[in-house]
Each structure stands twice: as structure tokens, then as C-alpha cells.
Design a protein around this motif. Structure first.
Motif, short mmCIF file in Angstrom:
data_model
loop_
_atom_site.label_atom_id
_atom_site.label_comp_id
_atom_site.label_asym_id
_atom_site.label_seq_id
_atom_site.Cartn_x
_atom_site.Cartn_y
_atom_site.Cartn_z
N MET A 7 39.42 35.77 28.33
CA MET A 7 38.66 34.66 28.89
C MET A 7 38.38 35.04 30.34
O MET A 7 39.30 35.16 31.15
CB MET A 7 39.45 33.35 28.81
CG MET A 7 38.68 32.15 29.33
SD MET A 7 39.67 30.63 29.30
CE MET A 7 39.95 30.46 27.55
N THR A 10 39.07 30.98 34.12
CA THR A 10 39.62 29.67 33.79
C THR A 10 40.17 29.01 35.05
O THR A 10 40.75 29.67 35.91
CB THR A 10 40.75 29.79 32.74
OG1 THR A 10 41.36 28.50 32.57
CG2 THR A 10 41.82 30.80 33.16
N ASP A 13 44.35 27.50 33.21
CA ASP A 13 45.51 28.21 32.67
C ASP A 13 46.55 28.60 33.71
O ASP A 13 47.72 28.81 33.38
CB ASP A 13 45.06 29.48 31.93
CG ASP A 13 44.36 29.16 30.62
OD1 ASP A 13 44.37 27.98 30.22
OD2 ASP A 13 43.81 30.09 30.00
N THR A 21 42.18 35.11 31.58
CA THR A 21 43.29 35.07 30.62
C THR A 21 43.16 36.23 29.65
O THR A 21 42.12 36.41 29.02
CB THR A 21 43.31 33.74 29.85
OG1 THR A 21 43.43 32.66 30.79
CG2 THR A 21 44.49 33.69 28.88
#
Length: 231
Positions: A7, A10, A13, A21
């Protein structure tokens, strides 16, 4: 190292950080409600290797603050420490997501100053742990050690439970609260069914029911909140 998902950005997170991530395959638990089963059974194809990840991060210097390593279970990877070291040398902070079943590796990374934040899953009360993770005869000794290690406070941490109607009830949270008494932060995460969950028929609680669980655990921990459910 094979990397099974990325990812690219973000805000959720890694508390207080803009992060990416990194998803690593493989897990030693078999939770029926897992959202990342394709990582558990390693059916997810690799999307890049560590060299490609470092190249991606080189281009994101100044845009990202940190990197989250999640899974699956990242601590199963023997070469995780080396990769974390290289990422830190690039100036990024590190968050680790773990199921807590590898306290020696967790402790080693913390002692070496390689981790900035840890999120550990508390799957259920100790009494119902094996049932909840799909391993009926599971020995919780290592998970209990990881809880104690994190509660020493070497780095910021959180505990979290994905709440599933078929596995959790009020007694579960009373027992969890007693187990992690004094913890810095504990989050109740609402279960949402989707196609990647390996077992059909599981369901989550509504907001009012989740609040009833929150009220049970609040007296035991310094901070308790609900995630993923409108309350």
C-alpha cells in the motif's frame, strides 16, 4: 525477500505518520476470520522483492515518514531484520504488526532499536485462544511473553482485537482486560466479512454491542477505542 503486497500510502496504519504498508506472506495462525488469507496460505503472488521496495522508498524520501511491516506474520521472515535495518538507514521509521507468537525475535528487534511502534493482535481471552486462531491445542506461552515484553514500554505499542460474534462475548473482554491490565492502548476492531475471509457465515457486532465491550475493557487499560464501526 519476496513481498506480497504494497500500500503506497496510508494515514491510518502508523499513528502520527504518513507511511506505506508492506505485506509479507506466511503465518503460523489460522484465524477463520482473517482478511488476508491469501497471505496466510501463500497463494498471493509476490509483487516485488526487497530491492524493488528499497528503490520505491528511495523515491518517497520526504513524502513518507514510515514503513509498516505486516502480514501474515512478518517475524517468520529470517531476513526481516536486515531489511528493516536498510529501511531505517534511509531515514524511515518502522512499525511492526505481529501476532505475538515470536517473542524472542520481537525482543531482539526492540533491543537493537530497530522498531518505533508495535501493534500486536490479542485474538481472544487465553481460554479461547486456540479456538479463535483455528489451532485448538495452541500453547499461549509465547503470546503471553510478547504481551509482557511490550508492556515494559520500550517503544509505543497497541493491542487490538478483531471482534467476531462467533468467537467473542462479554466474558471474553473481561478476561482480556484482566490479562492486559495497565496496557497503554487497546483497540476493538469491527469484523467485516468479505470474499477473502476463509470461512463463510461469520459476522460482526453493531455499534451498541461494541460499546458494551468497550465499557468492559476501559477500566483495565489507559486508552481504549473502537475502530471500524459507527458508534
Amino acid at each position: 525477500m519476496k513481498i506480497h503486497g504494497l500500500m503506497k500510502m496510508t494515514l491510518l496504519d502508523f499513528p502520527g505518520q504518513v507511511a506505506c504498508t508492506v505485506f509479507l506472506g506466511g503465518c503460523d495462525m489460522r484465524c477463520p476470520f482473517c482478511h488476508n488469507w491469501e497471505l496466510v496460505d501463500m497463494s498471493a503472488p509476490a509483487v516485488m522483492d526487497d530491492t524493488e521496495l528499497l528503490s520505491f522508498l528511495e523515491k518517497r524520501k520526504g513524502l513518507l515518514d514510515g514503513v509498516v511491516f505486516t502480514g501474515g506474520e512478518p517475524l517468520l521472515r529470517n531476513d526481516l531484520e536486515d531489511l528493516i535495518q536498510r529501511v531505517r538507514e534511509m531515514g524511515f521509521k518502522i512499525k511492526l504488526d505481529t501476532n505475538g507468537n515470536h517473542p524472542d525475535r520481537l525482543s531482539d528487534l526492540l533491543d537493537k532499536g530497530l522498531i518505533d511502534y508495535v501493534a500486536m493482535d490479542i485474538k481472544n481471552s487465553l481460554r479461547r485462544y486456540g479456538e479463535t486462531i483455528g489451532i485448538p491445542d495452541f500453547d499461549t506461552t509465547e503470546v503471553e511473553r510478547s504481551v509482557r515484553i511490550l508492556m515494559e514500554g520500550k517503544v509505543p505499542y497497541e493491542f487490538r482485537t478483531t471482534v467476531v460474534k462467533q468467537f467473542h462475548d462479554k466474558e471474553s473482554f473481561k478476561e482480556i482486560g484482566e490479562w492486559i491490565k495497565g496496557a497503554e492502548a487497546y483497540y476493538l476492531q469491527g469484523f467485516v466479512d468479505r470474499e477473502t475471509v476463509p470461512y463463510a457465515g461469520l459476522s460482526g457486532y453493531d455499534g451498541e454491542e461494541m460499546k458494551s465491550f468497550l465499557y468492559i475493557v476501559e477500566p483495565f487499560v489507559k486508552k481504549a477505542e473502537i475502530r471500524g464501526v459507527d458508534v
